[in-house]
Design a protein around this motif. Structure first.
Motif, PDB file in Angstrom:
ATOM      1  N   PRO A   8       3.360   7.180 -13.701  1.00  0.00           N
ATOM      2  CA  PRO A   8       2.465   6.461 -12.568  1.00  0.00           C
ATOM      3  C   PRO A   8       3.568   5.645 -11.886  1.00  0.00           C
ATOM      4  O   PRO A   8       3.960   4.780 -12.584  1.00  0.00           O
ATOM      5  CB  PRO A   8       1.261   5.837 -13.440  1.00  0.00           C
ATOM      6  N   VAL A   9       3.677   5.720 -10.475  1.00  0.00           N
ATOM      7  CA  VAL A   9       4.925   4.949  -9.793  1.00  0.00           C
ATOM      8  C   VAL A   9       4.259   3.622  -9.341  1.00  0.00           C
ATOM      9  O   VAL A   9       4.889   2.783  -9.454  1.00  0.00           O
ATOM     10  CB  VAL A   9       5.318   6.085  -8.645  1.00  0.00           C
ATOM     11  N   ARG A  10       3.188   3.829  -8.585  1.00  0.00           N
ATOM     12  CA  ARG A  10       2.679   2.581  -7.911  1.00  0.00           C
ATOM     13  C   ARG A  10       1.152   2.731  -7.651  1.00  0.00           C
ATOM     14  O   ARG A  10       0.596   3.890  -7.282  1.00  0.00           O
ATOM     15  CB  ARG A  10       3.383   2.323  -6.823  1.00  0.00           C
ATOM     16  N   SER A  11       0.412   1.632  -7.558  1.00  0.00           N
ATOM     17  CA  SER A  11      -0.934   1.819  -7.579  1.00  0.00           C
ATOM     18  C   SER A  11      -1.042   2.283  -6.007  1.00  0.00           C
ATOM     19  O   SER A  11      -0.415   2.073  -5.108  1.00  0.00           O
ATOM     20  CB  SER A  11      -1.520   0.222  -7.587  1.00  0.00           C
ATOM     21  N   VAL A  12      -2.551   3.229  -5.830  1.00  0.00           N
ATOM     22  CA  VAL A  12      -2.827   3.481  -4.451  1.00  0.00           C
ATOM     23  C   VAL A  12      -3.299   2.376  -3.695  1.00  0.00           C
ATOM     24  O   VAL A  12      -3.890   2.298  -2.551  1.00  0.00           O
ATOM     25  CB  VAL A  12      -3.889   4.544  -4.639  1.00  0.00           C
ATOM     26  N   GLY A  13      -3.538   0.885  -4.341  1.00  0.00           N
ATOM     27  CA  GLY A  13      -4.227  -0.220  -3.472  1.00  0.00           C
ATOM     28  C   GLY A  13      -3.983  -0.173  -2.221  1.00  0.00           C
ATOM     29  O   GLY A  13      -4.593  -0.365  -1.418  1.00  0.00           O
ATOM     30  N   ILE A  14      -2.485  -0.179  -2.010  1.00  0.00           N
ATOM     31  CA  ILE A  14      -2.035  -0.690  -0.488  1.00  0.00           C
ATOM     32  C   ILE A  14      -2.640   0.265   0.562  1.00  0.00           C
ATOM     33  O   ILE A  14      -2.637  -0.024   1.568  1.00  0.00           O
ATOM     34  CB  ILE A  14      -0.519  -0.813  -0.809  1.00  0.00           C
ATOM     35  N   ASN A  15      -2.671   1.497  -0.072  1.00  0.00           N
ATOM     36  CA  ASN A  15      -3.239   2.628   1.153  1.00  0.00           C
ATOM     37  C   ASN A  15      -4.730   2.299   1.504  1.00  0.00           C
ATOM     38  O   ASN A  15      -5.281   2.663   2.325  1.00  0.00           O
ATOM     39  CB  ASN A  15      -3.350   3.993   0.381  1.00  0.00           C
ATOM     40  N   LEU A  16      -5.548   1.580   0.492  1.00  0.00           N
ATOM     41  CA  LEU A  16      -6.996   1.574   0.591  1.00  0.00           C
ATOM     42  C   LEU A  16      -7.260   0.058   1.054  1.00  0.00           C
ATOM     43  O   LEU A  16      -8.650   0.107   1.616  1.00  0.00           O
ATOM     44  CB  LEU A  16      -7.689   1.873  -0.619  1.00  0.00           C
ATOM     45  N   ILE A  17      -6.492  -0.986   0.330  1.00  0.00           N
ATOM     46  CA  ILE A  17      -7.123  -2.288   0.409  1.00  0.00           C
ATOM     47  C   ILE A  17      -6.196  -3.137   1.217  1.00  0.00           C
ATOM     48  O   ILE A  17      -4.812  -3.062   0.934  1.00  0.00           O
ATOM     49  CB  ILE A  17      -7.224  -2.824  -0.987  1.00  0.00           C
ATOM     50  N   TYR A  18      -6.754  -4.040   2.072  1.00  0.00           N
ATOM     51  CA  TYR A  18      -5.626  -4.672   2.833  1.00  0.00           C
ATOM     52  C   TYR A  18      -4.981  -5.830   2.050  1.00  0.00           C
ATOM     53  O   TYR A  18      -5.555  -6.325   1.246  1.00  0.00           O
ATOM     54  CB  TYR A  18      -6.585  -5.512   3.794  1.00  0.00           C
ATOM     55  N   GLY A  19      -3.684  -5.776   2.263  1.00  0.00           N
ATOM     56  CA  GLY A  19      -3.023  -6.982   1.783  1.00  0.00           C
ATOM     57  C   GLY A  19      -1.563  -6.920   2.198  1.00  0.00           C
ATOM     58  O   GLY A  19      -1.137  -5.735   2.931  1.00  0.00           O
ATOM     59  N   ARG A  20      -0.777  -7.840   2.152  1.00  0.00           N
ATOM     60  CA  ARG A  20       0.608  -7.684   2.995  1.00  0.00           C
ATOM     61  C   ARG A  20       1.494  -6.654   2.352  1.00  0.00           C
ATOM     62  O   ARG A  20       2.493  -6.012   3.005  1.00  0.00           O
ATOM     63  CB  ARG A  20       1.417  -9.117   2.674  1.00  0.00           C
ATOM     64  N   ASN A  21       1.649  -6.279   1.050  1.00  0.00           N
ATOM     65  CA  ASN A  21       2.542  -5.326   0.357  1.00  0.00           C
ATOM     66  C   ASN A  21       1.798  -4.897  -0.908  1.00  0.00           C
ATOM     67  O   ASN A  21       1.031  -5.519  -1.324  1.00  0.00           O
ATOM     68  CB  ASN A  21       3.923  -6.105   0.186  1.00  0.00           C
ATOM     69  N   THR A  22       2.556  -3.872  -1.772  1.00  0.00           N
ATOM     70  CA  THR A  22       2.040  -3.180  -2.668  1.00  0.00           C
ATOM     71  C   THR A  22       2.024  -4.310  -3.772  1.00  0.00           C
ATOM     72  O   THR A  22       0.817  -4.233  -4.588  1.00  0.00           O
ATOM     73  CB  THR A  22       3.145  -2.295  -3.206  1.00  0.00           C
ATOM     74  N   ARG A  23       2.943  -5.118  -3.829  1.00  0.00           N
ATOM     75  CA  ARG A  23       2.624  -6.222  -4.982  1.00  0.00           C
ATOM     76  C   ARG A  23       1.493  -6.995  -4.720  1.00  0.00           C
ATOM     77  O   ARG A  23       0.575  -7.186  -5.837  1.00  0.00           O
ATOM     78  CB  ARG A  23       4.090  -6.950  -5.192  1.00  0.00           C
ATOM     79  N   GLU A  24       1.278  -7.461  -3.664  1.00  0.00           N
ATOM     80  CA  GLU A  24      -0.006  -8.446  -3.575  1.00  0.00           C
ATOM     81  C   GLU A  24      -1.251  -7.734  -3.838  1.00  0.00           C
ATOM     82  O   GLU A  24      -2.165  -8.122  -4.577  1.00  0.00           O
ATOM     83  CB  GLU A  24       0.038  -8.924  -2.098  1.00  0.00           C
ATOM     84  N   VAL A  25      -1.316  -6.443  -3.306  1.00  0.00           N
ATOM     85  CA  VAL A  25      -2.512  -5.678  -3.701  1.00  0.00           C
ATOM     86  C   VAL A  25      -2.833  -5.118  -5.241  1.00  0.00           C
ATOM     87  O   VAL A  25      -3.882  -4.999  -5.862  1.00  0.00           O
ATOM     88  CB  VAL A  25      -2.566  -4.485  -2.789  1.00  0.00           C
ATOM     89  N   THR A  26      -1.497  -4.749  -5.631  1.00  0.00           N
ATOM     90  CA  THR A  26      -1.551  -4.435  -7.204  1.00  0.00           C
ATOM     91  C   THR A  26      -1.960  -5.610  -7.980  1.00  0.00           C
ATOM     92  O   THR A  26      -2.785  -5.454  -9.037  1.00  0.00           O
ATOM     93  CB  THR A  26      -0.337  -3.971  -7.793  1.00  0.00           C
ATOM     94  N   GLU A  27      -1.544  -6.932  -7.708  1.00  0.00           N
ATOM     95  CA  GLU A  27      -1.959  -8.195  -8.605  1.00  0.00           C
ATOM     96  C   GLU A  27      -3.369  -8.370  -8.214  1.00  0.00           C
ATOM     97  O   GLU A  27      -3.867  -8.796  -9.159  1.00  0.00           O
ATOM     98  CB  GLU A  27      -1.036  -9.364  -8.086  1.00  0.00           C
TER      99      GLU A  27
END
Ligand SMILES: [Zn+2]
Length: 213
Positions: free
Chosen positions: A152-171
């Motif tokens: 599992p490389v990274r969460s799909v969160g950034i694709n679906l939920i608003y946030g500045r970057n992958t890290r912010e949305v994953t957190e």
């Protein structure tokens, strides 16, 4: 833009925005109290549904299969910036470079999670009860890119939920509220998330909250 006609055609290209994280947070807080908020589930569920559709369309277009926004016909192309593409069915036309700009940098590329976006569209359509819809939402937002084929490389969160970057949305996802009354299946998804997150940390490290021992 040099050509007025192309400008008009671009107006028909619409991408669903990412979902407001505040609504997702409320969804989990409510569930943790054992409450099913039907209205909120519908709201978030349909927003994710539209977003997944946009991801599928943008990813397909990027791979050479542009879906005509007017009639749904597929227009094949080779990714040449200046090529003018025209729908053989309804005559909608666009310059590929202009179309490409409409989805660029908007986190609309499905990457290694296309199957998950596709399944959500099917599951959400079939789900009859708010509870089933909630579970479909829960499964979707806890998916990681490439989890079915490799690490599992990274969460799909950034694709679906608003946030500045992958890290912010994953957190953000890592801090969703769970409680005694949370739907049991959601706790299981949460346990799986923990395991996937641990592996993905080596690609995309995040800061995790301190847990009680
Ligand atoms: Zn068309």
């Amino acid at each position: 833009m040099e050509d007025g006609a192309e400008k008009y055609d671009l107006a028909e290209v619409r991408w669903a925005p990412r979902v407001n994280p505040g609504k997702i947070r409320r969804l989990y807080e409510t569930d943790a109290r054992g409450i099913i908020d039907e209205e909120l589930i519908e709201d978030v569920g349909f927003a994710l549904y539209s977003r997944c559709q946009s991801i599928l369309i943008a990813t397909e277009a990027h791979a050479g299969r542009l879906q005509c926004p007017r009639c749904g016909n597929i227009i094949p192309h080779h990714g040449k910036r200046d090529a003018v593409l025209q729908c053989v069915r309804c005559a909608w036309r666009v310059r590929w470079g202009d179309y490409h700009k409409t989805y660029q940098d908007r986190h609309l590329h499905g990457g290694g999670a296309m199957a998950a976006f596709q399944s959500y569209i099917e599951e959400f359509t079939k789900a009859r009860s708010p509870r089933d819809r909630m579970l479909a939402i829960d499964r979707l937002i806890h998916v990681f890119h490439c989890e079915l084929v490799q690490d599992p490389v990274r969460s799909v969160g950034i694709n679906l939920i608003y946030g500045r970057n992958t890290r912010e949305v994953t957190e953000f996802l890592d801090r969703l509220t769970y409680g005694e009354a949370s739907t049991p299946e959601m706790k299981a998804t949460r346990d799986a998330w923990d395991k996937k997150l641990e592996i993905s940390q080596r690609y995309h490290p995040i800061r995790r909250p301190e847990r009680d021992p």
